[in-house]
Design an enzyme around this catalytic site. Structure first.
Site, PDB file in Angstrom:
ATOM      1  N   GLU A 147       0.659 -20.285  10.199  1.00 39.20           N
ATOM      2  CA  GLU A 147       1.543 -21.410   9.634  1.00 39.20           C
ATOM      3  C   GLU A 147       1.142 -22.520  10.409  1.00 39.20           C
ATOM      4  O   GLU A 147       1.235 -22.646  11.529  1.00 39.20           O
ATOM      5  CB  GLU A 147       3.357 -21.075   9.860  1.00 39.20           C
ATOM      6  CG  GLU A 147       4.084 -22.285   9.674  1.00 39.20           C
ATOM      7  CD  GLU A 147       3.889 -23.019   8.463  1.00 39.20           C
ATOM      8  OE1 GLU A 147       4.022 -22.424   7.555  1.00 39.20           O
ATOM      9  OE2 GLU A 147       3.946 -24.107   8.329  1.00 39.20           O
TER      10      GLU A 147
ATOM     11  N   GLY B 204       5.200 -16.783   1.781  1.00 36.85           N
ATOM     12  CA  GLY B 204       4.121 -15.979   2.957  1.00 36.85           C
ATOM     13  C   GLY B 204       5.329 -15.083   3.653  1.00 36.85           C
ATOM     14  O   GLY B 204       4.738 -13.811   4.065  1.00 36.85           O
TER      15      GLY B 204
ATOM     16  N   LEU C 175       8.358 -15.082 -21.590  1.00 35.57           N
ATOM     17  CA  LEU C 175       9.712 -15.631 -21.376  1.00 35.57           C
ATOM     18  C   LEU C 175      10.142 -15.208 -20.010  1.00 35.57           C
ATOM     19  O   LEU C 175       9.834 -14.203 -19.507  1.00 35.57           O
ATOM     20  CB  LEU C 175      10.808 -15.147 -22.344  1.00 35.57           C
ATOM     21  CG  LEU C 175      10.724 -15.569 -23.798  1.00 35.57           C
ATOM     22  CD1 LEU C 175      11.636 -14.834 -24.584  1.00 35.57           C
ATOM     23  CD2 LEU C 175      10.930 -17.033 -24.021  1.00 35.57           C
TER      24      LEU C 175
ATOM     25  N   LYS D   7      11.377  -8.586  -5.743  1.00 45.00           N
ATOM     26  CA  LYS D   7      12.488  -7.844  -5.161  1.00 45.00           C
ATOM     27  C   LYS D   7      12.297  -6.569  -5.711  1.00 45.00           C
ATOM     28  O   LYS D   7      12.835  -5.342  -4.650  1.00 45.00           O
ATOM     29  CB  LYS D   7      13.717  -8.465  -6.002  1.00 45.00           C
ATOM     30  CG  LYS D   7      14.365  -9.285  -4.957  1.00 45.00           C
ATOM     31  CD  LYS D   7      14.052 -10.521  -4.576  1.00 45.00           C
ATOM     32  CE  LYS D   7      12.778 -10.953  -3.700  1.00 45.00           C
ATOM     33  NZ  LYS D   7      12.209 -12.153  -3.967  1.00 45.00           N
TER      34      LYS D   7
ATOM     35  N   ASP E   7      10.729 -26.882 -11.333  1.00 40.95           N
ATOM     36  CA  ASP E   7       9.532 -27.303 -10.473  1.00 40.95           C
ATOM     37  C   ASP E   7       8.630 -28.452 -10.968  1.00 40.95           C
ATOM     38  O   ASP E   7       8.180 -29.037  -9.986  1.00 40.95           O
ATOM     39  CB  ASP E   7       8.518 -26.006 -10.352  1.00 40.95           C
ATOM     40  CG  ASP E   7       9.250 -24.770  -9.603  1.00 40.95           C
ATOM     41  OD1 ASP E   7      10.529 -24.878  -9.111  1.00 40.95           O
ATOM     42  OD2 ASP E   7       8.688 -23.892  -9.376  1.00 40.95           O
TER      43      ASP E   7
ATOM     44  N   LEU F 266      13.520 -23.868  -6.811  1.00 38.80           N
ATOM     45  CA  LEU F 266      14.151 -22.842  -6.603  1.00 38.80           C
ATOM     46  C   LEU F 266      14.554 -22.269  -8.196  1.00 38.80           C
ATOM     47  O   LEU F 266      15.131 -23.312  -8.838  1.00 38.80           O
ATOM     48  CB  LEU F 266      15.066 -22.593  -5.749  1.00 38.80           C
ATOM     49  CG  LEU F 266      14.917 -22.658  -4.217  1.00 38.80           C
ATOM     50  CD1 LEU F 266      16.064 -22.887  -3.210  1.00 38.80           C
ATOM     51  CD2 LEU F 266      13.931 -21.577  -3.902  1.00 38.80           C
TER      52      LEU F 266
ATOM     53  N   HIS G  25      38.021  -5.455   6.207  1.00 45.42           N
ATOM     54  CA  HIS G  25      37.278  -5.138   7.106  1.00 45.42           C
ATOM     55  C   HIS G  25      36.882  -3.615   6.836  1.00 45.42           C
ATOM     56  O   HIS G  25      38.018  -2.918   6.290  1.00 45.42           O
ATOM     57  CB  HIS G  25      38.095  -4.889   8.616  1.00 45.42           C
ATOM     58  CG  HIS G  25      37.708  -4.263   9.642  1.00 45.42           C
ATOM     59  ND1 HIS G  25      36.385  -4.947  10.424  1.00 45.42           N
ATOM     60  CD2 HIS G  25      37.951  -3.042  10.106  1.00 45.42           C
ATOM     61  CE1 HIS G  25      36.221  -3.824  11.309  1.00 45.42           C
ATOM     62  NE2 HIS G  25      36.942  -2.777  11.055  1.00 45.42           N
TER      63      HIS G  25
HETATM   64  P1  NAI Z   1       6.480 -23.257   1.052  1.00 47.50           P
HETATM   65  O1  NAI Z   1       6.322 -24.821   0.626  1.00 47.50           O
HETATM   66  O2  NAI Z   1       7.857 -22.784   1.242  1.00 47.50           O
HETATM   67  O3  NAI Z   1       5.554 -22.852   2.144  1.00 47.50           O
HETATM   68  C1  NAI Z   1       4.277 -23.243   2.232  1.00 47.50           C
HETATM   69  C2  NAI Z   1       3.889 -23.246   3.927  1.00 47.50           C
HETATM   70  O4  NAI Z   1       2.683 -23.139   4.248  1.00 47.50           O
HETATM   71  C3  NAI Z   1       4.528 -24.243   4.469  1.00 47.50           C
HETATM   72  O5  NAI Z   1       5.379 -23.949   5.718  1.00 47.50           O
HETATM   73  C4  NAI Z   1       3.157 -25.182   5.031  1.00 47.50           C
HETATM   74  O6  NAI Z   1       3.777 -25.753   6.425  1.00 47.50           O
HETATM   75  C5  NAI Z   1       2.184 -24.009   5.133  1.00 47.50           C
HETATM   76  N1  NAI Z   1       1.031 -24.772   4.957  1.00 47.50           N
HETATM   77  C6  NAI Z   1       0.448 -25.540   4.128  1.00 47.50           C
HETATM   78  N2  NAI Z   1      -0.861 -25.364   4.437  1.00 47.50           N
HETATM   79  C7  NAI Z   1      -1.018 -24.746   5.201  1.00 47.50           C
HETATM   80  C8  NAI Z   1      -2.267 -24.604   5.906  1.00 47.50           C
HETATM   81  N3  NAI Z   1      -3.501 -25.116   5.606  1.00 47.50           N
HETATM   82  N4  NAI Z   1      -2.549 -23.573   6.948  1.00 47.50           N
HETATM   83  C9  NAI Z   1      -1.469 -23.015   7.517  1.00 47.50           C
HETATM   84  N5  NAI Z   1      -0.098 -23.341   6.667  1.00 47.50           N
HETATM   85  C10 NAI Z   1       0.048 -24.123   5.687  1.00 47.50           C
HETATM   86  O7  NAI Z   1       5.669 -22.900  -0.138  1.00 47.50           O
HETATM   87  P2  NAI Z   1       5.464 -21.209  -0.791  1.00 47.50           P
HETATM   88  O8  NAI Z   1       5.679 -20.359   0.390  1.00 47.50           O
HETATM   89  O9  NAI Z   1       4.050 -21.186  -1.246  1.00 47.50           O
HETATM   90  O10 NAI Z   1       6.616 -21.146  -1.793  1.00 47.50           O
HETATM   91  C11 NAI Z   1       6.238 -21.920  -3.026  1.00 47.50           C
HETATM   92  C12 NAI Z   1       7.869 -22.208  -3.640  1.00 47.50           C
HETATM   93  O11 NAI Z   1       8.282 -21.236  -4.078  1.00 47.50           O
HETATM   94  C13 NAI Z   1       8.614 -22.989  -2.518  1.00 47.50           C
HETATM   95  O12 NAI Z   1       9.451 -23.994  -3.045  1.00 47.50           O
HETATM   96  C14 NAI Z   1       9.727 -21.824  -2.309  1.00 47.50           C
HETATM   97  O13 NAI Z   1      10.911 -22.354  -1.741  1.00 47.50           O
HETATM   98  C15 NAI Z   1       9.615 -21.009  -3.618  1.00 47.50           C
HETATM   99  N6  NAI Z   1      10.022 -19.622  -3.307  1.00 47.50           N
HETATM  100  C16 NAI Z   1      11.279 -19.325  -2.912  1.00 47.50           C
HETATM  101  C17 NAI Z   1      11.540 -18.189  -2.788  1.00 47.50           C
HETATM  102  C18 NAI Z   1      12.878 -17.879  -2.107  1.00 47.50           C
HETATM  103  O14 NAI Z   1      13.748 -18.501  -2.385  1.00 47.50           O
HETATM  104  N7  NAI Z   1      13.202 -16.367  -1.824  1.00 47.50           N
HETATM  105  C19 NAI Z   1      10.685 -16.962  -2.819  1.00 47.50           C
HETATM  106  C20 NAI Z   1       9.061 -17.353  -3.149  1.00 47.50           C
HETATM  107  C21 NAI Z   1       9.032 -18.887  -3.303  1.00 47.50           C
END
Ligand code: NAI
Length: 467
Positions: free
Chosen positions: A206, A188, A41, A54, A314, A321, A445
């Site tokens: 990136e 990342g 779960l 975290k 998702d 998210l 403050h």
């Molecule tokens: P993401 O979609 O946020 O980022 C993937 C990144 O990889 C993009 O910036 C993209 O341009 C880059 N990319 C793609 N192919 C590539 C390549 N061949 N070479 C270099 N760069 C490349 O996906 P991510 O980070 O894997 O996260 C997945 C999901 O999980 C997202 O929707 C994210 O918002 C969510 N998530 C949210 C978190 C938070 O809110 N703190 C923490 C972790 C994940």
């Protein structure tokens, strides 16, 4: 063998933050609810995502902080990381929260059936347990909340043994010396921050011009500079050309948009290039539910093309998210049980737990400028009393408002505790507050969130602590 048939008002496939919240809301509304889950779960969020990262982030941050204590007059002799203990602490936090979800479901009389669920028809699910036993669940309303998994990329060598998903990296038996991260999105940059603070040599690659490319551009630009200063290698506008296992490490070939090629090595590679919806194995085609761009299409009430079948989180794409999935779970179930509520995404906070933290809500500057005459104001944490006192005076608050009424359209933050400050910012956006309302609300403050009031002071033309 007699067939085991379970009847319910509402069946939910998937027990992540979308599905389990949907189940509880259904029970609150008086429905008999069945929740099918094939693993633990809590889904990705509790078991492999938000929560374990975290826990480790806190370890990494505390570990890194030891280096800064001397300037406060605290002398620490020796510094050593017990990685196994760090993982054990993370696992304990996960176990507590997963247990908590089980307890909540039980208290709400949600029946949890362990196994893999798939559609037989639009009102019937087959649930197959790992021991081979099966049950059928019949329900007039079904919610699909099966989440997502890491997405691969078509690069030579991507299947190598040293190329890991975030889940695998979270459980490495020992800390690597070096780590190359493909993707400068949320996963990342968070992993870059954690592993850098733990003493690992980190590189981030990136493809797009900025880190965190979906957020307001100022945030990614600030983070890239900060990362570089900390010693994290950041390569934007860069694609990985190929990977090669060379025994004790991986060779990474990259090329930037100007055609410059580089080769470097790292002990492990983290693939963080986005996630894909979990739609396989549900027999969606069998019931005539078609995908669009790999996700399940839904209307604004979160109902799919088949009456009575809803999808959330998702698996419908959109903003992937945990907190969005939870809200969608509530909306879908309320609609399934006779209410009429639209999914509203105008005020979705995004929090990135790097060091320093990043957070955002509402429209980016670029998005807002497409629809409004806008004004943009910034307030630096250098002028915030508490930030200076605790030696965390870095970053800023950026406020995007529209000019006519001063309505707050978006707030983007980088700096101390901004993942908490974004709550107030979210309320301001959701309530369509004006800059004047934010500026005239007395803030305590010294607090970090005075920065929100201060940026609003700037927006009404009377900045007090203007540097
Ligand atoms: P993401 O979609 O946020 O980022 C993937 C990144 O990889 C993009 O910036 C993209 O341009 C880059 N990319 C793609 N192919 C590539 C390549 N061949 N070479 C270099 N760069 C490349 O996906 P991510 O980070 O894997 O996260 C997945 C999901 O999980 C997202 O929707 C994210 O918002 C969510 N998530 C949210 C978190 C938070 O809110 N703190 C923490 C972790 C994940």
């Amino acid at each position: 063998m007699a067939e085991n048939i379970v009847e319910a008002d509402l069946a939910i496939i998937g027990g992540g933050p979308g599905g389990y919240v949907a189940a509880i809301r259904g029970a609150q509304l008086g429905a008999q609810v069945v929740l099918i889950e094939e693993d633990q779960l809590g889904g990705t969020c509790l078991n492999r995502g938000c929560i374990p990262t975290k826990a480790l982030l806190e370890t990494a941050h505390e570990y890194q902080k030891l280096d800064t204590l001397a300037q406060r007059g605290i002398k620490v002799a020796g510094k050593e990381l017990d990685w196994a203990q760090a993982l054990a602490q993370k696992d304990k936090a996960v176990k507590t929260l997963v247990g908590g979800v089980g307890y909540l479901l039980q208290r709400n009389q949600v029946r949890v059936i362990k196994g893999h669920g798939q559609f037989v028809d639009a009102r019937t699910l087959l649930c197959r347990q790992s021991d081979g036993s099966e049950s059928k669940i019949q329900a007039e309303r079904i919610v699909i909340a099966t989440g997502s998994q890491p997405k691969g990329i078509p690069v030579e060598g991507i299947d190598g043994q040293r190329v890991l998903s975030s889940t695998e990296l979270l459980n490495l038996p020992s800390l690597p010396q070096s780590l190359a991260i493909i993707g400068g999105g949320a996963i990342g940059v968070e992993f870059a921050s954690v592993f850098h603070d733990l003493g690992v040599e980190v590189s981030v690659i990136e493809a797009l011009p900025n880190l965190l490319p979906t957020m307001d551009a100022d945030l990614g630009v600030f983070l890239a500079k900060k990362f570089s200063k900390q010693g994290i290698r950041v390569e934007v506008n860069t694609l990985v050309q190929g990977l090669r296992d060379i025994g004790s490490s991986e060779e990474i070939r990259i090329k930037n948009k100007d055609g410059r090629e580089q080769i470097f090595q790292a002990e492990y590679v983290l693939l963080a290039a986005g996630r894909q919806a979990n739609t396989a194995g549900l027999n969606l085609a069998g019931i005539g539910l078609n995908l669009a761009a790999g996700v399940i299409p839904v209307n604004e009430y979160l109902e799919t093309a088949i009456n009575g079948i809803y999808a959330i989180g998702d698996v419908i794409g959109g903003i992937m998210l945990a907190h969005v999935a939870s809200r969608e779970g509530i909306v879908a179930v309320e609609n399934a049980l006779g209410h009429k509520v639209k999914a509203d995404y105008r005020s979705v906070p995004a929090c990135i737990y790097t060091h320093p933290e990043i957070a955002s809500v509402g429209l980016t500057e670029v998005e807002a400028s497409k629809h409004y005459e806008i004004a943009v104001h910034r307030f630096p944490f250098q002028a915030n009393g508490r930030a200076v006192a605790v030696d965390q005076a870095e970053g800023f608050v950026k406020l995007v408002s529209e000019q006519k009424y001063g309505q707050i359209l978006g707030i983007h933050l980088v700096g101390p505790m901004v993942t908490e400050l974004v709550g107030e910012a979210g309320l301001a956006v959701a309530m369509e507050s004006t800059v004047e309302e934010l500026a005239t609300t007395i803030h305590a403050h010294p607090t970090f969130n005075e920065a929100l009031m201060e940026v609003a002071h700037a927006a009404i033309g009377s900045p007090i602590h203007n540097l």
